[in-house]
Enzyme design. Structure first.
Site, PDB file in Angstrom:
ATOM      1  N   GLU A  57       6.603 -11.098  14.326  1.00  0.00           N
ATOM      2  CA  GLU A  57       6.155 -11.728  15.501  1.00  0.00           C
ATOM      3  C   GLU A  57       5.969 -13.138  15.082  1.00  0.00           C
ATOM      4  O   GLU A  57       6.306 -13.974  15.977  1.00  0.00           O
ATOM      5  CB  GLU A  57       4.709 -11.145  15.804  1.00  0.00           C
ATOM      6  CG  GLU A  57       4.599  -9.848  15.900  1.00  0.00           C
ATOM      7  CD  GLU A  57       4.401  -9.129  14.673  1.00  0.00           C
ATOM      8  OE1 GLU A  57       3.381  -9.069  13.956  1.00  0.00           O
ATOM      9  OE2 GLU A  57       5.372  -8.210  14.464  1.00  0.00           O
ATOM     10  N   ARG A  73       0.935  -1.392   0.045  1.00  0.00           N
ATOM     11  CA  ARG A  73       0.044  -0.092  -0.008  1.00  0.00           C
ATOM     12  C   ARG A  73       0.834   1.411  -0.049  1.00  0.00           C
ATOM     13  O   ARG A  73       0.460   2.518  -0.614  1.00  0.00           O
ATOM     14  CB  ARG A  73      -0.959  -0.066   1.152  1.00  0.00           C
ATOM     15  CG  ARG A  73      -1.981  -0.990   0.914  1.00  0.00           C
ATOM     16  CD  ARG A  73      -3.018  -1.155   2.242  1.00  0.00           C
ATOM     17  NE  ARG A  73      -2.240  -1.684   3.341  1.00  0.00           N
ATOM     18  CZ  ARG A  73      -2.261  -3.123   3.566  1.00  0.00           C
ATOM     19  NH1 ARG A  73      -2.751  -4.006   2.839  1.00  0.00           N
ATOM     20  NH2 ARG A  73      -1.404  -3.389   4.668  1.00  0.00           N
TER      21      ARG A  73
END
Length: 186
Positions: A105, A68
């Site tokens: 993560e 994006r």
């Protein structure tokens, strides 16, 4: 950041509970980008971080992060009258590339830029992306661009997820802290 940009993000962001997992409320910016007036306000808001005191461009290039950030970065570059660079996910560019690996993560990832054809030495770069969360992707982009010889000291995002600590992470980077401009903080 402009009031018009903040209003556009507030009016058009779609919040989706339980995505991508239970307990998370996902802020979908797609409706913001699909509305021409809102998109123009957001581009203007993001571009403010790349302007100097005289209102002119204080950067030589805008780096949009995959994916994006490509949409936003191109618009910001046009507003500032400078070029744009797509910082890609690994494997999307032909060799040779410069690559920066980083931890997520849930695993690892890498960003790449062309190693040839674009002179980055001494260029002042504004990094643009949609969301600043933990700061891992932006930190990797900063490291990659600095290794290529660019000066990177500013980032502009649509939405900062303050609780995830991305801004603090960017203040501790080797080579100097990063100024973060966010249209909306959640």
């Amino acid at each position: 950041m402009t009031d018009a940009a903040r209003a556009a993000v507030a009016a058009h962001t779609r919040h989706v509970a339980g995505f991508p997992e239970s307990g998370v409320v996902f802020a979908d910016l797609t409706p913001v980008f699909a509305d021409g007036t809102a998109l123009a306000a957001v581009i203007d808001g993001l571009a403010a971080a790349g302007r100097g005191p005289d209102g002119g461009a204080a950067v030589d290039l805008v780096a949009g992060l995959d994916a994006r950030g490509f949409l936003l970065g191109s618009g910001v570059a046009l507003r500032l009258g400078v070029g744009t660079l797509a910082v890609r996910k690994a494997g999307k560019l032909p060799p040779p590339v410069l690559r920066e690996e980083y931890q997520l993560e849930y695993g690892s990832a890498a960003l790449e830029i062309p190693a040839e054809g674009i002179a980055l030495e001494g260029k002042r770069i504004l990094i643009v992306d949609d969301v600043l969360a933990t700061g891992g992707t932006v930190s990797a982009a900063v490291a990659l661009l600095r290794r290529a010889g660019a000066t990177v000291d500013r980032v502009s995002v649509v939405l900062e997820l303050e609780a995830l600590g991305g801004r603090a992470r960017l203040q501790e980077l080797p080579g100097g802290a990063i100024a973060v401009s966010a249209i909306s903080v959640g």
